[in-house]
Design a protein around this motif. Structure first.
Motif, short mmCIF file in Angstrom:
data_model
loop_
_atom_site.label_atom_id
_atom_site.label_comp_id
_atom_site.label_asym_id
_atom_site.label_seq_id
_atom_site.Cartn_x
_atom_site.Cartn_y
_atom_site.Cartn_z
N SER A 1 9.01 3.49 -2.05
CA SER A 1 9.49 2.31 -2.03
C SER A 1 9.90 1.73 -0.85
O SER A 1 9.40 0.39 -0.33
CB SER A 1 10.92 2.07 -2.84
N LEU A 2 10.42 2.69 0.18
CA LEU A 2 10.65 1.89 1.52
C LEU A 2 9.17 1.70 2.22
O LEU A 2 9.05 0.72 3.10
CB LEU A 2 11.19 2.89 2.49
N ALA A 3 8.13 2.86 1.81
CA ALA A 3 6.74 2.36 2.30
C ALA A 3 6.14 0.97 1.84
O ALA A 3 5.58 0.27 2.79
CB ALA A 3 6.00 3.42 2.24
N ASN A 4 6.40 0.96 0.71
CA ASN A 4 5.93 -0.48 0.20
C ASN A 4 6.64 -1.74 0.86
O ASN A 4 5.64 -2.84 0.95
CB ASN A 4 6.15 -0.42 -1.38
N THR A 5 7.71 -1.61 1.12
CA THR A 5 8.45 -2.72 1.48
C THR A 5 8.17 -2.99 2.87
O THR A 5 7.78 -4.08 3.41
CB THR A 5 9.88 -2.44 1.58
N GLN A 6 7.92 -1.84 3.92
CA GLN A 6 7.27 -2.16 5.09
C GLN A 6 5.66 -2.61 5.14
O GLN A 6 5.62 -3.60 5.81
CB GLN A 6 7.36 -0.79 5.92
N MET A 7 4.98 -1.99 4.54
CA MET A 7 3.60 -2.58 4.20
C MET A 7 3.48 -3.96 3.84
O MET A 7 2.35 -4.74 4.03
CB MET A 7 2.70 -1.66 3.37
N ALA A 8 4.33 -4.70 3.30
CA ALA A 8 4.39 -5.91 2.59
C ALA A 8 4.71 -7.04 3.97
O ALA A 8 4.63 -8.02 3.88
CB ALA A 8 5.22 -6.05 1.64
N PHE B 1 -0.92 4.43 6.04
CA PHE B 1 0.02 5.38 5.92
C PHE B 1 -0.37 6.64 6.39
O PHE B 1 -1.15 7.27 6.01
CB PHE B 1 0.71 5.36 4.30
N TRP B 2 0.66 7.26 7.21
CA TRP B 2 0.51 8.59 7.73
C TRP B 2 1.87 9.46 7.90
O TRP B 2 2.94 8.73 8.23
CB TRP B 2 -0.16 8.45 9.23
N ALA B 3 1.94 10.50 7.22
CA ALA B 3 2.87 11.35 7.09
C ALA B 3 2.90 12.22 8.58
O ALA B 3 1.93 12.70 8.97
CB ALA B 3 3.21 12.28 6.06
#
Length: 586
Positions: free
Chosen positions: A119-126, A64-66
């Motif tokens: 939550s959006l990041a977790n969805t993408q990483m799955a 993950f990168w901001a």
């Protein structure tokens, strides 16, 4: 930083010519995530967004990168100005109605509030990624030219036959003002300054990416870019691009949806290497002065030498010019490629701004022609004799209209904050001013530094009210400042030597110390009233010689010392301690 020799890089280049993949994995993987975080220094709640993004990054290292995009109404053009045309274009590609906002892997057309980023990041990483991305950025620190190679390998099929590869440069560790920082993210502050991180500085490809195809399973795509890294980005009030603080991200997005290319299929941080294709190549990475804000002219130049060549360096001759004096240091050791070595040389610093010039004239017995110059401002201090253990100083600060830009502090030489103040309020009227009376209690036997800052970089005058600052002692005597001292730009500093009445100032004592000849090839003569002992230190601070003395003169044999710079310390019977540098040259 990855440590690879240029010989290995050459093998990599040969491998690419055979169309063989070197960096990117061919194993199917889940998506990594890019958060494009829309922010600005004038945004009160944006530091909370920064803190949330930092936490997601820490919980998902390497995935993950901001990317902090400073654009819009909260993005000030005062220093440090982070605005870029790419940032404005990216903001314009999404529907954003409040700050901070962000898009996570460009999975939505609307900017999302910070409460849903995790939550959006977790969805993408799955989710399974259609492709993997990897590569390297090799930067020549002398020319600032970056050679960037990015590989994309498709482990699955994209839904369209053309995707888009984006390469962006980010920068960390930039000090500047930030609204709301002390409330929402105080851990990212140093004094009154905010440490800005993962700032978008430039997009090296077209803003929305370089078209790549085909996008079917088993395809390997390799793209290379040459990028001249600017010295400064931003106009007006641009920010220096520090090579040690930058890094590069690459991501693949699927197709144009409206203005932007989205969604992002996968992303990576590129390997980052600084180097040149020469076997022996030392450079000065940076220099500093230890004791710059101490009330003494005896300081230490700290020179960080970096080996950016492909072979080890075992010896160097380093020459230094500073304030009309010359110093030479003969270094021996084992400096491997890409490693750094700190070399410390005691110096006598003249007051004012003077160039400190470092030349590396020899490396591994071979001539070397490298020079690095940096201006150093050594402040002259004000002597303040007090009767007691502490003194109360009074600051009279007449702010201009923009009080929110003004901060100040009194600190000791080790950085301890004794007192601080600001920012102040915004005043009505273009030429409005307001007096503030502030106190600072300072201890005896301290070198105290006063610093005043203006985050806009234009001081506290002149078109928005003629402000000024004055510092007085407890007897109402002016130590420094007057009613014309408002035009100081971004920052002004002063030093005060606080000492008990009758105590001799070290540097006054130094004027009575005589050493000769300097440089010396055998015996160093030392004259000083009432000497008790002498110590000699080498350039890395090791004591190499001690000698007991009982009198006003002494001779020190330097036969056992190698050529170089040394630091002599004289202890007197009355408790005085004075220092001086000398060199041994045969």
């Amino acid at each position: 930083m990855k440590k690879l020799t240029l010989a290995i890089m050459a093998l990599m280049a040969f491998s690419f010519s055979l169309k063989a993949q070197m960096y990117v994995s061919t194993t199917p993987a889940h998506r990594n995530v890019i958060l494009e975080e829309f922010t600005g220094r004038g945004c009160q709640f944006c530091p909370d967004g920064h803190a949330i993004a930092n936490q997601i990054t820490a919980s998902n290292p390497g995935r993950f990168w901001a990317v902090n995009v400073h654009a819009g109404g909260y993005a000030s053009t005062s220093y440090p100005n982070f605005n870029t045309p790419d940032g404005a274009a990216i903001l314009g590609g999404f529907n954003v109605d409040g700050f901070p906002a962000g898009v996570v892997n460009r999975s939505t057309a609307d900017g999302q509030n910070r409460g849903v980023w995790a939550s959006l990041a977790n969805t993408q990483m799955a989710q399974d990624a259609e492709c993997n991305v990897a590569g390297v950025a090799i930067v020549n620190p002398l020319t600032r030219m970056a050679n960037i190679t990015v590989e994309v390998y498709y482990t699955g099929n994209s839904s369209v036959n053309e995707n888009y590869l984006t390469v962006a440069m980010l920068q960390d560790s930039i000090l500047g003002s930030q609204s709301g920082a002390s409330t929402w993210n105080p851990g990212q502050m140093i004094g009154n300054q905010y440490v800005h991180m993962h700032i978008l500085r430039d997009v090296i490809t077209p803003t929305w990416g370089d078209a790549i195809s085909p996008t079917t399973q088993g395809t390997l795509i390799t793209r290379t870019y040459e990028y001249q890294i600017p010295a400064t980005i931003g106009s007006p009030n641009g920010v220096d691009v520090i090579l040690d603080h930058i890094y590069f991200l690459a991501w693949v997005s699927e197709k144009y949806q409206g203005t932007p290319t989205r969604p992002i299929l996968n992303a990576c941080e590129l390997e980052y290497i600084q180097g040149v294709d020469n076997p022996i190549y030392p450079i000065v990475a940076n220099i500093g002065i230890d004791g710059l804000y101490e009330c003494t002219q005896s300081k230490k130049a700290e020179i960080n030498i970096q080996n950016i060549g492909t072979g080890a360096i075992n010896s160097m001759t380093i020459a230094m010019e500073y304030g009309g004096e010359s110093y030479t240091e003969n270094w021996e050791g084992d400096l491997q490629p890409f490693e750094r070595e700190k070399i410390v040389i005691p110096v006598t610093a003249p007051f004012g701004v003077n160039d400190l010039a470092i030349s590396i004239t020899e490396a591994n017995g071979q001539p070397c022609d490298y020079t690095y110059t940096e201006p150093i401002n050594s402040l002259e201090w004000i002597d303040l004799e007090i009767d007691g253990e502490e003194e109360t100083l009074k600051l009279l600060l007449n702010q201009d209209k923009f009080g929110g830009q003004i901060t100040w502090e009194f600190t000791t030489a080790d950085g301890t904050v004794l007192a601080s103040g600001g920012p102040y309020t915004l005043l009505a009227g273009n030429n409005a001013t307001q007096i503030h009376v502030e106190n600072a209690v300072v201890p005896v036997d301290e070198c105290v530094r006063f610093t005043i800052r203006d985050s806009m970089g234009d001081g506290i005058c002149c078109t928005n009210g003629n402000g000024y600052y004055i510092v007085k002692d407890s007897h109402n005597h002016v130590l420094f400042g007057d009613n014309s001292d408002g035009d100081f730009g971004a920052e002004a500093s002063h030093l005060i030597s606080v000492r008990a009445i009758g105590v001799q100032v070290e540097d006054h004592a130094e004027q009575a110390l005589e050493i000769y000849p300097n440089p010396t090839s055998g015996v160093l003569n030392i004259q000083y009233e009432g000497m008790a002992s002498i110590e000699v230190f080498n350039s890395v601070g090791q004591c190499v010689l001690t000698q007991v003395v009982n009198g006003d003169s002494a001779q020190v044999s330097t036969e056992a010392l190698s050529d170089g710079i040394y630091f002599v310390r004289v202890h007197a019977n009355d408790g005085t301690m004075v220092n001086r540098t000398f060199s041994v040259a045969r």
